[in-house]
Design a protein around this motif. Structure first.
Motif, short mmCIF file in Angstrom:
data_model
loop_
_atom_site.label_atom_id
_atom_site.label_comp_id
_atom_site.label_asym_id
_atom_site.label_seq_id
_atom_site.Cartn_x
_atom_site.Cartn_y
_atom_site.Cartn_z
N LEU A 1 -3.39 -10.36 -4.06
CA LEU A 1 -3.77 -8.96 -4.02
C LEU A 1 -4.66 -8.62 -5.21
N PRO A 2 -5.56 -7.65 -5.06
CA PRO A 2 -6.38 -7.24 -6.19
C PRO A 2 -5.54 -6.63 -7.31
N GLU A 3 -6.07 -6.63 -8.51
CA GLU A 3 -5.32 -6.13 -9.67
C GLU A 3 -5.01 -4.64 -9.55
N ALA A 4 -5.94 -3.84 -9.02
CA ALA A 4 -5.72 -2.40 -8.94
C ALA A 4 -4.58 -2.06 -7.99
N ALA A 5 -4.45 -2.81 -6.93
CA ALA A 5 -3.40 -2.51 -5.95
C ALA A 5 -2.04 -2.93 -6.45
N SER A 6 -1.95 -4.01 -7.20
CA SER A 6 -0.65 -4.50 -7.63
C SER A 6 -0.18 -3.86 -8.93
N GLY A 7 -1.07 -3.27 -9.72
CA GLY A 7 -0.69 -2.76 -11.02
C GLY A 7 -0.27 -1.30 -11.03
N ARG A 8 -0.66 -0.54 -10.03
CA ARG A 8 -0.37 0.90 -10.04
C ARG A 8 0.64 1.26 -8.97
N THR A 9 1.44 2.27 -9.27
CA THR A 9 2.32 2.85 -8.26
C THR A 9 2.02 4.34 -8.20
N TYR A 10 1.98 4.89 -7.00
CA TYR A 10 1.65 6.30 -6.81
C TYR A 10 2.92 7.12 -6.90
N VAL A 11 2.94 8.07 -7.82
CA VAL A 11 4.09 8.96 -7.97
C VAL A 11 3.58 10.39 -7.83
#
Length: 62
Positions: free
Chosen positions: A16-26
């Motif tokens: 997976l790309p870094e942006a998708a795996s590093g952030r969580t939407y809250v």
């Protein structure tokens, strides 16, 4: 033999790309549309109650 084929598995986590795996939407606050709908419902309820009260007053005077 079945007619349907099984779908492909999703890519492993390491691909997976870094942006998708590093952030969580809250979500910290409700959407603005919720406040607009609540405001409209409150105003509509007050208008309806005022109209019904007016009908009661008119009915009592007759």
């Amino acid at each position: 033999m079945p007619d349907q084929t099984t779908p492909a598995a999703p890519p492993p986590a390491e691909q997976l790309p870094e942006a998708a795996s590093g952030r969580t939407y809250v979500e910290n606050k409700p959407p603005r549309g919720l406040y607009v709908r609540v405001f409209i419902y409150v105003v509509a309820t007050h208008v309806l109650l005022a109209f019904m009260s007016l009908l009661v007053v008119i009915a009592k005077t007759r």
